[in-house]
Scaffold this active site. Structure first.
Site, PDB file in Angstrom:
ATOM      1  N   PHE A 153       0.806  -1.226   0.000  1.00 41.01           N
ATOM      2  CA  PHE A 153       0.000   0.000   0.000  1.00 41.01           C
ATOM      3  C   PHE A 153       0.840   1.278   0.000  1.00 41.01           C
ATOM      4  O   PHE A 153       0.348   2.334  -0.350  1.00 41.01           O
ATOM      5  CB  PHE A 153      -0.930   0.014   1.231  1.00 41.01           C
ATOM      6  CG  PHE A 153      -0.225   0.443   2.500  1.00 41.01           C
ATOM      7  CD1 PHE A 153      -0.046   1.783   2.806  1.00 41.01           C
ATOM      8  CD2 PHE A 153       0.294  -0.494   3.386  1.00 41.01           C
ATOM      9  CE1 PHE A 153       0.623   2.185   3.958  1.00 41.01           C
ATOM     10  CE2 PHE A 153       0.969  -0.107   4.530  1.00 41.01           C
ATOM     11  CZ  PHE A 153       1.132   1.235   4.818  1.00 41.01           C
ATOM     12  N   GLU A 180      -4.890  -3.881  -2.172  1.00 44.40           N
ATOM     13  CA  GLU A 180      -6.339  -3.670  -2.114  1.00 44.40           C
ATOM     14  C   GLU A 180      -6.691  -2.456  -1.247  1.00 44.40           C
ATOM     15  O   GLU A 180      -7.832  -2.030  -1.207  1.00 44.40           O
ATOM     16  CB  GLU A 180      -7.039  -4.941  -1.610  1.00 44.40           C
ATOM     17  CG  GLU A 180      -6.835  -5.291  -0.143  1.00 44.40           C
ATOM     18  CD  GLU A 180      -5.492  -5.988   0.144  1.00 44.40           C
ATOM     19  OE1 GLU A 180      -4.523  -5.803  -0.616  1.00 44.40           O
ATOM     20  OE2 GLU A 180      -5.414  -6.695   1.173  1.00 44.40           O
ATOM     21  N   SER A 230       5.295  -6.926   3.199  1.00 47.66           N
ATOM     22  CA  SER A 230       5.820  -7.270   4.525  1.00 47.66           C
ATOM     23  C   SER A 230       6.643  -8.564   4.471  1.00 47.66           C
ATOM     24  O   SER A 230       6.494  -9.373   3.565  1.00 47.66           O
ATOM     25  CB  SER A 230       4.658  -7.458   5.502  1.00 47.66           C
ATOM     26  OG  SER A 230       3.866  -8.543   5.071  1.00 47.66           O
ATOM     27  N   CYS A 285       9.575   1.696   3.439  1.00 45.54           N
ATOM     28  CA  CYS A 285      10.491   0.606   3.772  1.00 45.54           C
ATOM     29  C   CYS A 285      11.902   1.139   3.935  1.00 45.54           C
ATOM     30  O   CYS A 285      12.761   0.474   4.499  1.00 45.54           O
ATOM     31  CB  CYS A 285      10.461  -0.462   2.707  1.00 45.54           C
ATOM     32  SG  CYS A 285      11.143   0.116   1.161  1.00 45.54           S
ATOM     33  N   GLU A 385       9.105  -3.982  13.059  1.00 47.49           N
ATOM     34  CA  GLU A 385       8.966  -2.858  12.124  1.00 47.49           C
ATOM     35  C   GLU A 385       7.681  -2.128  12.521  1.00 47.49           C
ATOM     36  O   GLU A 385       6.591  -2.713  12.450  1.00 47.49           O
ATOM     37  CB  GLU A 385       8.851  -3.382  10.687  1.00 47.49           C
ATOM     38  CG  GLU A 385       8.755  -2.258   9.662  1.00 47.49           C
ATOM     39  CD  GLU A 385       8.558  -2.772   8.230  1.00 47.49           C
ATOM     40  OE1 GLU A 385       7.877  -3.795   8.032  1.00 47.49           O
ATOM     41  OE2 GLU A 385       9.094  -2.123   7.313  1.00 47.49           O
TER      42      GLU A 385
HETATM   43  P1  NAD Z   1       1.543  -6.636   2.969  1.00 48.99           P
HETATM   44  O1  NAD Z   1       2.554  -7.711   3.017  1.00 48.99           O
HETATM   45  O2  NAD Z   1       0.439  -6.657   3.974  1.00 48.99           O
HETATM   46  O3  NAD Z   1       0.822  -6.628   1.532  1.00 48.99           O
HETATM   47  C1  NAD Z   1       1.575  -6.732   0.354  1.00 48.99           C
HETATM   48  C2  NAD Z   1       0.733  -7.470  -0.679  1.00 48.99           C
HETATM   49  O4  NAD Z   1       0.480  -8.795  -0.216  1.00 48.99           O
HETATM   50  C3  NAD Z   1      -0.603  -6.822  -0.941  1.00 48.99           C
HETATM   51  O5  NAD Z   1      -0.859  -6.822  -2.322  1.00 48.99           O
HETATM   52  C4  NAD Z   1      -1.584  -7.701  -0.176  1.00 48.99           C
HETATM   53  O6  NAD Z   1      -2.841  -7.783  -0.797  1.00 48.99           O
HETATM   54  C5  NAD Z   1      -0.919  -9.057  -0.188  1.00 48.99           C
HETATM   55  N1  NAD Z   1      -1.241  -9.834   1.017  1.00 48.99           N
HETATM   56  C6  NAD Z   1      -1.562  -9.364   2.261  1.00 48.99           C
HETATM   57  N2  NAD Z   1      -1.754 -10.382   3.122  1.00 48.99           N
HETATM   58  C7  NAD Z   1      -1.536 -11.519   2.428  1.00 48.99           C
HETATM   59  C8  NAD Z   1      -1.552 -12.907   2.776  1.00 48.99           C
HETATM   60  N3  NAD Z   1      -1.861 -13.305   4.022  1.00 48.99           N
HETATM   61  N4  NAD Z   1      -1.281 -13.813   1.828  1.00 48.99           N
HETATM   62  C9  NAD Z   1      -0.964 -13.420   0.563  1.00 48.99           C
HETATM   63  N5  NAD Z   1      -0.938 -12.112   0.183  1.00 48.99           N
HETATM   64  C10 NAD Z   1      -1.216 -11.173   1.094  1.00 48.99           C
HETATM   65  O7  NAD Z   1       2.342  -5.259   3.012  1.00 48.99           O
HETATM   66  P2  NAD Z   1       1.755  -3.794   3.144  1.00 48.99           P
HETATM   67  O8  NAD Z   1       1.248  -3.595   4.540  1.00 48.99           O
HETATM   68  O9  NAD Z   1       0.845  -3.479   2.012  1.00 48.99           O
HETATM   69  O10 NAD Z   1       3.091  -2.916   2.922  1.00 48.99           O
HETATM   70  C11 NAD Z   1       3.960  -2.573   3.975  1.00 48.99           C
HETATM   71  C12 NAD Z   1       5.133  -3.523   4.052  1.00 48.99           C
HETATM   72  O11 NAD Z   1       5.816  -3.555   2.809  1.00 48.99           O
HETATM   73  C13 NAD Z   1       6.177  -3.085   5.069  1.00 48.99           C
HETATM   74  O12 NAD Z   1       6.641  -4.219   5.750  1.00 48.99           O
HETATM   75  C14 NAD Z   1       7.289  -2.478   4.224  1.00 48.99           C
HETATM   76  O13 NAD Z   1       8.571  -2.506   4.798  1.00 48.99           O
HETATM   77  C15 NAD Z   1       7.215  -3.353   3.033  1.00 48.99           C
HETATM   78  N6  NAD Z   1       7.820  -2.694   1.873  1.00 48.99           N
HETATM   79  C16 NAD Z   1       9.042  -3.131   1.477  1.00 48.99           C
HETATM   80  C17 NAD Z   1       9.675  -2.497   0.420  1.00 48.99           C
HETATM   81  C18 NAD Z   1      11.032  -2.936  -0.021  1.00 48.99           C
HETATM   82  O14 NAD Z   1      11.439  -2.558  -1.120  1.00 48.99           O
HETATM   83  N7  NAD Z   1      11.767  -3.721   0.746  1.00 48.99           N
HETATM   84  C19 NAD Z   1       9.043  -1.435  -0.235  1.00 48.99           C
HETATM   85  C20 NAD Z   1       7.777  -1.037   0.201  1.00 48.99           C
HETATM   86  C21 NAD Z   1       7.168  -1.684   1.264  1.00 48.99           C
END
Ligand code: NAD
Length: 501
Positions: A153, A180, A230, A285, A385
């Site tokens: 997101f 989403e 994540s 991140c 985090e």
């Molecule tokens: P998230 O992991 O909750 O969601 C990421 C994606 O995974 C979304 O499209 C979501 O729909 C999907 N998802 C969520 N739960 C799921 C599940 N149980 N099974 C399968 N798919 C699932 O992450 P977020 O909260 O949207 O974003 C924040 C996180 O992203 C933070 O941890 C941040 O550090 C990380 N991030 C990392 C980078 C990087 O380059 N290392 C960059 C941006 C964000």
């Protein structure tokens, strides 16, 4: 389903279509709780249709000349520039960050689109002439087929743009699964990509959460997956998709540390730290949630607190806002809970952002800049985090101790040092075990002629997003060893050895 808010469409085989699912969720403005749209959790049939369209489009797209592919991205970058203000406004409405930061989000993605316009140079292979008598060896970087992207997101413009432009420029077709929580700006960018000339079926979009992501990990026709999000979900995606034989790259969670040496330029350093710790409400991140003050720099805490106090917390559309809301009520409650755990664990609360009041936006998910000192490993605020505007400060006697301390943290996304000493900076860049290093630069995200090089627990897979690494990720290197006989060449007879002569 309510009809008063728009429904976010899917993109399948060149058509923007309404999902037939019975499962929807709201896209909510985090500053007001207004419902902006409804996003479908796509059905398995819709995911299958998107992959089938991408598979059907691949044979002709992979044969499309590289210059034709590049020209689409040259047009695409122009369309993004022309629509910058409206893209940023949509992004701020659904994600919460300030308008200026939303433009930055779009701009960092636009840079990757510009880079995709130079795919002709990026996808050049290698050739060695005369590796044996009359024999040449050369490489072809060939597209893989259907690739997929799953995005978080916090950068709903930049991160989708890390993925599909480079994958498609390399000759692949693509299925994108945006977050989403804020899919609207991503869809605007997708509309512009179609307007720029991406042919039908080459780019497809499905929305959803865990079930759709698992469907992507399991689909036999998807060859590679790029994931950003994540650590928990990324680890799941990496294992599930790898076991299904796919190439996978996962960029995941972080806990980035900055070292401040006492010889640093104080004013510039404190400004940089406040911006990187609290900008985007800490939801980056590459944010800086931990600062290690070395030696006499320990006396700088009051000035850092005073800078943080001066930041304006409000809706992203309000002039002068520095810190917008967190993405959701759940994220807000989690961050407040972690601040409470920090107090209970014995850290010193130097600045408390829990009860911030934002006139006109009383329902917003706001947390003000929060600073703890005397933080230690083992405290939840250090170990987790937080992904909120919460800065932890530690004090360490010397540079060696600070480097050792950072290297003991499992994460490896980014780090920075603030100093005027070239020797200290050089030691830091050599000895720190983190993939992206800033020297007096708080958020060292590389520009697209390099690649994003997070490391250790922040990443699974070898190759990073964009730059040259992602060309290798999105292509199969094929080597060709060729000999052409001319009529005059002497016949060599039967050769039963492995050697080339
Ligand atoms: P998230 O992991 O909750 O969601 C990421 C994606 O995974 C979304 O499209 C979501 O729909 C999907 N998802 C969520 N739960 C799921 C599940 N149980 N099974 C399968 N798919 C699932 O992450 P977020 O909260 O949207 O974003 C924040 C996180 O992203 C933070 O941890 C941040 O550090 C990380 N991030 C990392 C980078 C990087 O380059 N290392 C960059 C941006 C964000």
């Amino acid at each position: 389903m309510l009809t008063s808010v728009p429904s976010v469409p899917l993109l399948i085989d060149g058509c923007f279509v309404q999902s037939k699912t019975e499962h929807w969720r709201d896209v909510v403005n985090p500053a007001t709780q207004d419902v902006l749209a409804r996003v479908p959790l796509a059905t398995p049939n819709e995911v299958a249709a998107a992959v089938a369209a991408a598979k059907a489009a691949f044979p002709s797209w992979r044969k499309t000349p590289i210059s034709t592919r590049a020209r689409i991205f040259l047009k695409y970058q122009q369309l993004i520039r022309e629509n910058m203000a409206s893209l940023a406004a949509t992004l701020t409405a659904e994600q919460g960050k300030t308008l200026a930061d939303a433009e930055g989000d779009v701009f960092r993605g636009l840079e990757v689109v510009e880079h995709a316009g130079s795919i002709g140079n990026l996808q050049l292979g290698e050739m060695a002439n005369n590796v044996a008598s009359g024999v040449d060896t050369y490489t072809l970087l060939q597209p893989l087929g259907v690739c997929a992207g799953i995005t978080p997101f916090n950068f709903p413009a930049m991160i989708p743009l890390w993925m599909f432009p480079m994958a498609i420029a390399c000759g692949n077709t693509f299925v994108l699964k945006p977050s989403e929580q804020d899919p609207m700006v991503t869809m605007k960018l997708v509309e512009l990509a179609i307007e720029a000339g991406i042919p039908k079926g080459v780019l497809n979009v499905v929305h959803g959460a865990a079930e759709v992501v698992d469907g992507i990990c399991d689909h036999p026709d998807i060859k590679a997956i790029s994931f950003v999000g994540s650590s928990k979900v990324g680890t799941h995606v990496y294992h599930r998709a790898s076991q299904n034989g796919k190439r996978v790259q996962c960029m995941m969670g972080a806990k980035n540390h900055a070292i401040v040496l006492p010889d640093a330029n104080k004013e510039q350093t404190l400004n940089a730290i406040a911006g990187a710790a609290f900008g985007a409400a800490g939801q980056r991140c590459m944010a800086l949630p931990v600062v290690v003050l070395v030696g006499e720099a320990r006396h700088w805490i009051p000035e850092l607190v005073s800078k943080a106090k001066g930041l304006k917390v409000s809706a992203g559309i309000e002039d002068g806002t520095d810190v917008g809301p967190l993405i959701s009520c759940a994220a807000h409650d989690r961050v407040i809970g972690l601040i409470e755990r920090g107090i209970a664990d014995g850290a010193t609360l130097e600045l408390d952002g829990r009860n911030v009041k934002v006139p006109g936006y009383e329902k917003g998910n706001f947390v003000g800049p929060t600073i703890f000192s005397s933080v230690k490993p083992g405290m939840a605020i250090y170990d987790q985090e937080i992904f909120g505007p919460v800065l932890s400060i530690l004090e360490i006697e010397d540079l060696n101790g600070a480097i050792e301390f950072i290297n003991a943290n499992p994460n490896g996304n980014g780090t920075a040092i603030f100093t005027q000493s070239g020797a200290a900076a050089r030691k830091f860049q050599d000895d720190i075990d983190i993939g992206q290093v800033g020297i007096n630069v708080p958020i060292p995200v590389p520009v697209p002629m390099f690649s994003f090089t997070g490391s250790r627990a922040s990443k699974l897979g070898d190759l990073g997003p964009y730059g040259k690494q992602v060309v290798l990720f999105y292509t199969q290197t094929k080597t060709v060893t060729a000999r052409w006989f001319d009529d005059q060449s002497a016949t060599q007879g039967v050769n039963t050895t492995i050697s080339l002569k």
